[in-house]
Scaffold this motif. Sequence first.
Motif, PDB file in Angstrom:
ATOM      1  N   ASN A  71     -56.691  20.227  16.634  1.00 45.65           N
ATOM      2  CA  ASN A  71     -58.093  20.635  16.468  1.00 45.65           C
ATOM      3  C   ASN A  71     -58.806  19.752  15.451  1.00 45.65           C
ATOM      4  N   MET A  72     -58.272  18.556  15.254  1.00 42.09           N
ATOM      5  CA  MET A  72     -58.838  17.583  14.312  1.00 42.09           C
ATOM      6  C   MET A  72     -59.076  18.232  12.946  1.00 42.09           C
ATOM      7  N   ASN A  73     -58.030  18.881  12.439  1.00 44.86           N
ATOM      8  CA  ASN A  73     -58.082  19.542  11.128  1.00 44.86           C
ATOM      9  C   ASN A  73     -59.191  20.582  11.039  1.00 44.86           C
ATOM     10  N   ASP A  78     -59.207  24.038  19.644  1.00 39.03           N
ATOM     11  CA  ASP A  78     -57.886  23.520  19.977  1.00 39.03           C
ATOM     12  C   ASP A  78     -57.894  22.800  21.321  1.00 39.03           C
ATOM     13  N   ILE A  79     -57.182  21.705  21.370  1.00 40.81           N
ATOM     14  CA  ILE A  79     -56.927  20.962  22.612  1.00 40.81           C
ATOM     15  C   ILE A  79     -55.439  20.632  22.636  1.00 40.81           C
ATOM     16  N   LEU A 113     -55.553  25.346  27.359  1.00 42.19           N
ATOM     17  CA  LEU A 113     -56.268  24.359  26.539  1.00 42.19           C
ATOM     18  C   LEU A 113     -56.704  23.157  27.370  1.00 42.19           C
ATOM     19  N   ASN A 114     -57.754  22.498  26.922  1.00 43.47           N
ATOM     20  CA  ASN A 114     -58.141  21.230  27.521  1.00 43.47           C
ATOM     21  C   ASN A 114     -57.089  20.187  27.184  1.00 43.47           C
ATOM     22  N   LEU A 115     -56.882  19.271  28.117  1.00 44.55           N
ATOM     23  CA  LEU A 115     -55.914  18.191  27.931  1.00 44.55           C
ATOM     24  C   LEU A 115     -56.636  16.938  27.468  1.00 44.55           C
TER      25      LEU A 115
END
Length: 146
Positions: A71-73, A78-79, A113-115
């Motif tokens: 989730n890039m911090n 979330d991905i 989740l997206n991939l």
Amino acid sequence: MKLRQITLDDYEEVVNMYYNFMIEVFGNKRQISPKYFYYKQVIDWINSNKHIIVAYNDKEICGFSLCYIDNMNGLTEDIYNAEVCYVKPEYRNTRASYMLYHNGSNMAKDLGLNLYVNGRIDNGVSKMIEKHFNLESTFINYERIK
């Protein structure tokens, strides 16, 4: 060709493949760190419970993928990030790459989740990703070389 989670017996081979991956990606455009740091990086992946899957045949490991929830911090939702997928050159005309990406795609679906995947444009992986996994390109990186 089959897939399974990494085992301790696979550690050295995954380190070697990751090192070779970085050399292939950056070549002589960037200085590559000594192999010691790749050992540390793979241990970090294992200790942080990242999903490391190896593709293998009867004789040897053919490739691996590194995936994890990201989730890039906390900056995005979330991905499921399929950050690295590497197949040894002698196995690139097999189904190993497809199987590794397919596994990541299925994991993303199972998690809801997206991939997110990375692929090199010059070796056909990007076309395979677009064709089989219904993904679209979001950006391309450019790098100025000295």
